[in-house]
Enzyme design. Structure first.
Site, mmCIF file in Angstrom:
data_model
loop_
_atom_site.group_PDB
_atom_site.id
_atom_site.type_symbol
_atom_site.label_atom_id
_atom_site.label_comp_id
_atom_site.label_asym_id
_atom_site.label_seq_id
_atom_site.Cartn_x
_atom_site.Cartn_y
_atom_site.Cartn_z
ATOM 1 N N LYS A 195 0.856 -1.193 0.000
ATOM 2 C CA LYS A 195 0.000 0.000 0.000
ATOM 3 C C LYS A 195 0.884 1.232 0.000
ATOM 4 O O LYS A 195 1.697 1.430 0.900
ATOM 5 C CB LYS A 195 -0.891 -0.016 1.244
ATOM 6 C CG LYS A 195 -1.799 1.204 1.357
ATOM 7 C CD LYS A 195 -2.721 1.089 2.567
ATOM 8 C CE LYS A 195 -3.584 2.328 2.716
ATOM 9 N NZ LYS A 195 -4.466 2.239 3.905
ATOM 10 N N LYS A 247 -2.303 -1.416 -3.828
ATOM 11 C CA LYS A 247 -3.184 -0.266 -3.705
ATOM 12 C C LYS A 247 -2.359 1.015 -3.772
ATOM 13 O O LYS A 247 -1.358 1.107 -3.054
ATOM 14 C CB LYS A 247 -3.901 -0.359 -2.354
ATOM 15 C CG LYS A 247 -4.798 0.791 -2.038
ATOM 16 C CD LYS A 247 -5.335 0.651 -0.644
ATOM 17 C CE LYS A 247 -6.125 1.890 -0.306
ATOM 18 N NZ LYS A 247 -6.657 1.884 1.025
ATOM 19 N N TYR A 312 -15.370 1.070 -6.075
ATOM 20 C CA TYR A 312 -16.640 1.776 -5.845
ATOM 21 C C TYR A 312 -17.563 1.614 -7.051
ATOM 22 O O TYR A 312 -18.727 1.992 -6.979
ATOM 23 C CB TYR A 312 -16.361 3.255 -5.543
ATOM 24 C CG TYR A 312 -15.399 3.406 -4.378
ATOM 25 C CD1 TYR A 312 -15.844 3.213 -3.070
ATOM 26 C CD2 TYR A 312 -14.037 3.657 -4.580
ATOM 27 C CE1 TYR A 312 -14.964 3.289 -2.001
ATOM 28 C CE2 TYR A 312 -13.148 3.740 -3.519
ATOM 29 C CZ TYR A 312 -13.615 3.553 -2.237
ATOM 30 O OH TYR A 312 -12.739 3.617 -1.190
HETATM 31 C C1 PBG Z 1 -6.929 3.994 5.799
HETATM 32 C C2 PBG Z 1 -7.424 3.726 4.443
HETATM 33 C C3 PBG Z 1 -7.285 4.564 3.349
HETATM 34 C C4 PBG Z 1 -7.958 3.950 2.293
HETATM 35 C C5 PBG Z 1 -8.466 2.766 2.754
HETATM 36 N N1 PBG Z 1 -8.108 2.618 4.096
HETATM 37 C C6 PBG Z 1 -6.702 5.887 3.187
HETATM 38 C C7 PBG Z 1 -5.385 6.173 3.725
HETATM 39 O O1 PBG Z 1 -4.560 5.297 3.941
HETATM 40 O O2 PBG Z 1 -5.168 7.363 3.939
HETATM 41 C C8 PBG Z 1 -8.091 4.546 0.934
HETATM 42 C C9 PBG Z 1 -9.241 4.081 0.150
HETATM 43 C C10 PBG Z 1 -9.513 4.911 -1.030
HETATM 44 O O3 PBG Z 1 -8.850 5.937 -1.290
HETATM 45 O O4 PBG Z 1 -10.438 4.553 -1.764
HETATM 46 N N2 PBG Z 1 -6.221 2.968 6.381
#
Ligand code: PBG
Length: 324
Positions: A195, A247, A312
């Site tokens: 991530k 991600k 989404y």
């Molecule tokens: C937080 C989290 C995030 C997303 C999912 N879980 C954002 C972040 O890490 O700031 C992002 C999901 C998205 O942007 O659709 N743990």
């Protein structure tokens, strides 16, 4: 020497031929729908940057999950927007906290649905970080101990899969041992294993009404690092992750393809809020064909090696796939 006169267009001549030789298919079975639930609201709240996505009141979660099941979607990923925030996110390990309540509601609404919890702390801490802050940074091992309580709470509430997104080191082994010790050896873990610290999460912060202004760069990955991206997913595999994830998606297809070559585990990709918002904005401006762009993007994910797609657009895709 004879010239190579192979003609690729022979197999492109008719729609039937093209269907026959298509290498990559997107199926409704691949899709995971994220759902946001906010405490203490009476009606759905729209999210300006993400047209078509809402924060549901708890009273409408059951219908939202049942609708998804009706469309053929097999999995939902639950995000809570909590009112009960504190410095450590303790609401997440209370048996009557928002996370546990959402899981129970979803399981009653559609018992066969795969209910996945997003396991993090950022929606439950008053500072918005993904764990316990000590001396100005998120403390890895204190956060892990809390995460262990959180996932056991989710398992007791009936969750079908755990999805830790906090990017703490050792989170998969900590979760696996906590689940196993509590008798939940059958609950799989889908790790947000690779991530990135990404600007593509911008609209998500709107979606969860986040006041977070800091940086997650001491735990999320640097977008520049491909070798590290592979290493971190492989580490999670060794720690026992059942499913790996990359991600965001579109800007990281090389990473996805590389992990696919090195792991036999199922691989998920998260088409995140910014990727969704960009397509929506371009479609609203009349400069692209929304459905075609979304289908092309999803096909690219599968071609690059994804088995599962968190998006989404899952409900729209389920409808579009039915029409074809
Ligand atoms: C937080 C989290 C995030 C997303 C999912 N879980 C954002 C972040 O890490 O700031 C992002 C999901 C998205 O942007 O659709 N743990």
């Amino acid at each position: 020497m004879k010239p190579n006169n192979f003609r690729f267009r022979r197999l492109r001549r008719t729609a039937a031929l093209r269907d026959m030789v298509r290498e990559t298919q997107v199926s409704v079975n691949d899709l995971i729908l994220p759902i946001f639930v906010e405490e203490n609201i009476a009606a759905p709240v729209t999210i300006d940057s993400m047209p078509g996505v809402v924060r549901y009141p708890e009273s409408q979660l059951a219908d939202a999950v049942a609708d998804a099941w009706e469309l053929g979607i097999k999995a939902v990923l639950l995000f809570g927007v909590a009112e009960h925030k504190d410095a450590i996110g303790a609401d997440t390990w209370h048996s009557e906290g928002l996370l546990a309540r959402m899981i129970k509601i979803a399981k009653v609404a559609a018992p066969e649905m795969t209910v996945i919890s997003d396991n993090c702390f950022c929606e439950y801490t008053d500072h918005g970080h993904c764990g316990v802050v000590c001396n100005g940074d998120v403390d890895n091992d204190t956060t892990l101990a809390n995460l262990q309580q959180q996932v056991v709470n989710c398992a007791k509430a009936g969750v079908d899969m755990i999805a830790p997104s906090g990017m703490m080191d050792g989170m998969i082994s900590a979760i696996r041992s906590a689940l196993d010790d509590a008798g939940f050896t059958h609950i799989p873990v889908m790790s947000y294993s690779t991530k990135f610290a990404s600007a593509f999460y911008g609209p998500f912060r709107d979606a969860v009404d986040s006041t977070f202004k800091g940086s997650r760069s001491t735990y999320q990955m640097d977008a520049a690092n491909a070798r590290e991206a592979l290493a971190e997913s492989m580490q999670d595999e060794q720690e026992g992750a059942d499913i790996l994830m990359v991600k965001p998606g579109t800007a990281y297809l090389d990473v996805l393809a590389n992990i696919r070559q090195h792991s036999e585990r199922p691989l998920a990709v998260y088409h995140v809020s910014g990727e969704y918002a960009m397509i929506k904005a371009a479609a609203a401006a009349g400069v692209i064909d929304e459905q075609a762009i979304v289908c092309e993007t999803m096909t690219a994910f599968k071609r690059a090696g994804a088995d599962l797609i968190i998006t989404y657009y899952a409900k729209d895709l389920a409808r579009w796939l039915k029409d074809h």
